[in-house]
Write an enzyme that holds these catalytic residues in place. Structure first.
Site, PDB file in Angstrom:
ATOM      1  N   HIS A  96      56.273  32.086  48.054  1.00 30.11           N
ATOM      2  CA  HIS A  96      55.083  31.465  47.471  1.00 30.11           C
ATOM      3  C   HIS A  96      55.124  29.957  47.711  1.00 30.11           C
ATOM      4  O   HIS A  96      56.196  29.344  47.721  1.00 30.11           O
ATOM      5  CB  HIS A  96      55.014  31.771  45.971  1.00 30.11           C
ATOM      6  N   GLU A 168      47.911  31.921  51.632  1.00 32.74           N
ATOM      7  CA  GLU A 168      47.487  30.940  50.622  1.00 32.74           C
ATOM      8  C   GLU A 168      47.074  29.646  51.315  1.00 32.74           C
ATOM      9  O   GLU A 168      47.923  28.982  51.905  1.00 32.74           O
ATOM     10  CB  GLU A 168      48.652  30.544  49.716  1.00 32.74           C
ATOM     11  N   SER A 214      42.561  30.689  45.115  1.00 31.39           N
ATOM     12  CA  SER A 214      41.548  30.571  44.061  1.00 31.39           C
ATOM     13  C   SER A 214      40.493  31.673  44.154  1.00 31.39           C
ATOM     14  O   SER A 214      39.296  31.416  44.120  1.00 31.39           O
ATOM     15  CB  SER A 214      40.877  29.189  44.109  1.00 31.39           C
ATOM     16  N   GLY A 236      45.638  32.359  38.187  1.00 30.72           N
ATOM     17  CA  GLY A 236      45.105  32.169  36.835  1.00 30.72           C
ATOM     18  C   GLY A 236      44.241  33.300  36.314  1.00 30.72           C
ATOM     19  O   GLY A 236      44.350  33.688  35.146  1.00 30.72           O
TER      20      GLY A 236
END
Length: 251
Positions: A96, A168, A214, A236
């Site tokens: 990550h 990512e 996101s 999130g």
């Protein structure tokens, strides 16, 4: 085997009680539903065994967020791939961007982690992606190619086939800049072409490539409609069932 996958990454969030409540809430929300994707939740090490025991792991896979690059021994504070596997977790998130940036994980370290994960029957969710400077310099293809080659290209085609990739765009996370669905598709298609050049079309076409920038209820449908985007690695939004479920249902 290429699949649609929505994977949550809780990061360093939730106490054990909070994590159990979240996992059970998701388990409840999925009861009687057959989503068009596999669902995975990545939890802190402290939660793995309790979460795996508390939910239907046929419906929700459990992932660790990391594992050690050593098999066992005098490495105080580390958690091995064998330990992760012993909890009932079936997946492990590796590479990550936060681990690369804050804990200086190199391609060599990650290569070892991947090999240990596979040796212990875990499926790695291997993260790749470029930072803003690299994107603005037009080096994004070069960067992801180097990350893949540096950690994964010593694997046999058979072992590579067990890996899930997650792209990512580090430059689009918390910067106010957003990656469009077209940008996501462009780099996912490039990644698949890189895999095809190394392992052939069959391996490349069977690789699951998730998007990790996101992704939320508002953009998931558009992202997941792209031919080379096979799902999402969700940060999130995975910490609330009412935000995570619409992403699962975007397929």
């Amino acid at each position: 085997m290429r699949k649609n996958i929505v994977a949550g990454n809780w990061k360093m969030n939730t106490t054990l009680a909070e994590g159990l409540a979240l996992a059970k809430g998701l388990d409840e929300a999925l009861k009687g539903k057959t989503p068009n994707c596999d669902v995975i939740i990545g939890t802190p090490f402290t939660h793995l065994a309790s979460v795996a025991a508390a939910i239907d792991t046929n419906k929700i896979g459990v992932a660790a967020e990391n594992c050690a690059d050593k098999e066992k021994g005098a490495y105080t504070g580390e958690v091995s791939a064998a330990m992760v596997a012993s909890t009932g977790a079936k997946y492990v998130i590796l590479g990550h961007s936060e681990r690369r940036a804050y804990y200086h994980e190199t391609p060599e370290i990650l290569k070892t982690k991947v090999e240990l994960a596979l040796a212990n029957g875990l499926t790695p969710i291997f993260c790749i992606g470029e930072v803003l400077e690299e994107r603005e310099a037009g080096k994004h293809f070069e960067v992801v190619d180097a990350q893949i080659a540096g950690s994964l290209f010593d694997l046999s085609a058979e072992d590579f086939g067990k890996i899930i990739l997650a792209y990512e765009p580090v430059w689009a996370i918390g910067t106010g800049k957003t990656a469009s669905a077209e940008q996501a598709e462009e780099i996912h298609a490039h990644i698949r072409a890189t895999l095809a050049a190394k392992y052939g079309n069959e391996v490349a076409d069977n690789c699951t490539i998730l998007y990790g920038g996101s992704c939320n209820a508002g953009n998931a449908k558009e992202l997941f409609a792209k031919p080379n985007v096979d799902g999402g690695l969700i940060g999130g939004a995975s910490l609330a069932v009412d935000k995570f479920m619409p992403i699962i249902e975007a397929f």
